[in-house]
Design a protein around this motif. Sequence first.
Motif, PDB file in Angstrom:
ATOM      1  N   LEU A  58      50.739  33.080  35.909  1.00 27.79           N
ATOM      2  CA  LEU A  58      52.113  33.139  36.392  1.00 27.79           C
ATOM      3  C   LEU A  58      52.527  31.758  36.889  1.00 27.79           C
ATOM      4  O   LEU A  58      51.841  31.162  37.727  1.00 27.79           O
ATOM      5  N   TYR A  59      53.636  31.225  36.366  1.00 29.50           N
ATOM      6  CA  TYR A  59      54.143  29.932  36.808  1.00 29.50           C
ATOM      7  C   TYR A  59      54.740  30.087  38.199  1.00 29.50           C
ATOM      8  O   TYR A  59      55.626  30.915  38.419  1.00 29.50           O
ATOM      9  N   GLN A  95      49.319  30.703  38.899  1.00 26.70           N
ATOM     10  CA  GLN A  95      48.375  31.654  39.478  1.00 26.70           C
ATOM     11  C   GLN A  95      47.797  32.514  38.366  1.00 26.70           C
ATOM     12  O   GLN A  95      48.510  33.313  37.766  1.00 26.70           O
ATOM     13  N   PRO A  96      46.489  32.344  38.081  1.00 31.59           N
ATOM     14  CA  PRO A  96      45.877  33.216  37.073  1.00 31.59           C
ATOM     15  C   PRO A  96      45.788  34.653  37.580  1.00 31.59           C
ATOM     16  O   PRO A  96      45.577  34.892  38.765  1.00 31.59           O
ATOM     17  N   THR A 110      48.797  41.266  38.814  1.00 32.17           N
ATOM     18  CA  THR A 110      47.811  41.323  39.883  1.00 32.17           C
ATOM     19  C   THR A 110      46.899  40.112  39.795  1.00 32.17           C
ATOM     20  O   THR A 110      46.612  39.604  38.703  1.00 32.17           O
ATOM     21  N   ALA A 111      46.472  39.663  40.967  1.00 34.93           N
ATOM     22  CA  ALA A 111      45.509  38.572  41.079  1.00 34.93           C
ATOM     23  C   ALA A 111      44.658  38.872  42.310  1.00 34.93           C
ATOM     24  O   ALA A 111      45.173  39.359  43.327  1.00 34.93           O
ATOM     25  N   PRO A 112      43.374  38.613  42.240  1.00 32.55           N
ATOM     26  CA  PRO A 112      42.491  38.924  43.375  1.00 32.55           C
ATOM     27  C   PRO A 112      42.971  38.275  44.676  1.00 32.55           C
ATOM     28  O   PRO A 112      43.323  37.101  44.709  1.00 32.55           O
ATOM     29  N   GLY A 113      43.023  39.085  45.728  1.00 32.62           N
ATOM     30  CA  GLY A 113      43.380  38.593  47.052  1.00 32.62           C
ATOM     31  C   GLY A 113      44.867  38.412  47.292  1.00 32.62           C
ATOM     32  O   GLY A 113      45.264  37.941  48.355  1.00 32.62           O
ATOM     33  N   LEU A 114      45.703  38.768  46.322  1.00 34.42           N
ATOM     34  CA  LEU A 114      47.148  38.606  46.465  1.00 34.42           C
ATOM     35  C   LEU A 114      47.843  39.947  46.263  1.00 34.42           C
ATOM     36  O   LEU A 114      47.316  40.823  45.573  1.00 34.42           O
TER      37      LEU A 114
END
Length: 130
Positions: A58-59, A95-96, A110-114
Motif C-alpha cells: 500500500l502506497y 506498507q507491505p 491487513t498488515a501485521p501489527g496494524l
Amino acid sequence: MSKVLAMAAAVVAAQVLVGCGGSSAEPGVGAGAGTSRGTTPVETSPEPKVLRSFDYTLYTHCGIRFAQFDGRVWATIPLSDGSGNPPEGWGNPGQPGTVDVMSERRALFTAPGLPPLVFHPTDAQPPMCD
C-alpha cells in the motif's frame, strides 16, 4: 500443568463467547442470547468469503486514502499524521500487507501489527504526491 492452563483458557474463551452479565429488553440480545431461556436463538452469519487474496504494498507516502488494485481505484478513510505522512507505525513510502477482496464493493487490507483497512471502489482519482 499445561493441560490445566489449556482447560482454563478454553473455559474463559467459552465465557467470552457466551457473554456475562447485562440484560436487554429485546429477546435474543445480550446475556444469554441463543440459550434456552425462551428466547429466539441468535443466528450468526458465516465467515465472510474471500473472492481473491494477494500480497500488496500500500502506497502510504502522502498519507493513506487510495489504492489501485484489481483494475480499479479504491478508497478508505483518510489516515495521516496530520502532515501528509502515514500514521506512526506505518511504513513509508509503502506498507507491505495483504488485500482480501471480499466482494466487488469491499476489500480488506491487513498488515501485521496494524489495524485493518476497509476499501471500497471509487471513481475519484488519487491526487499526485511528491
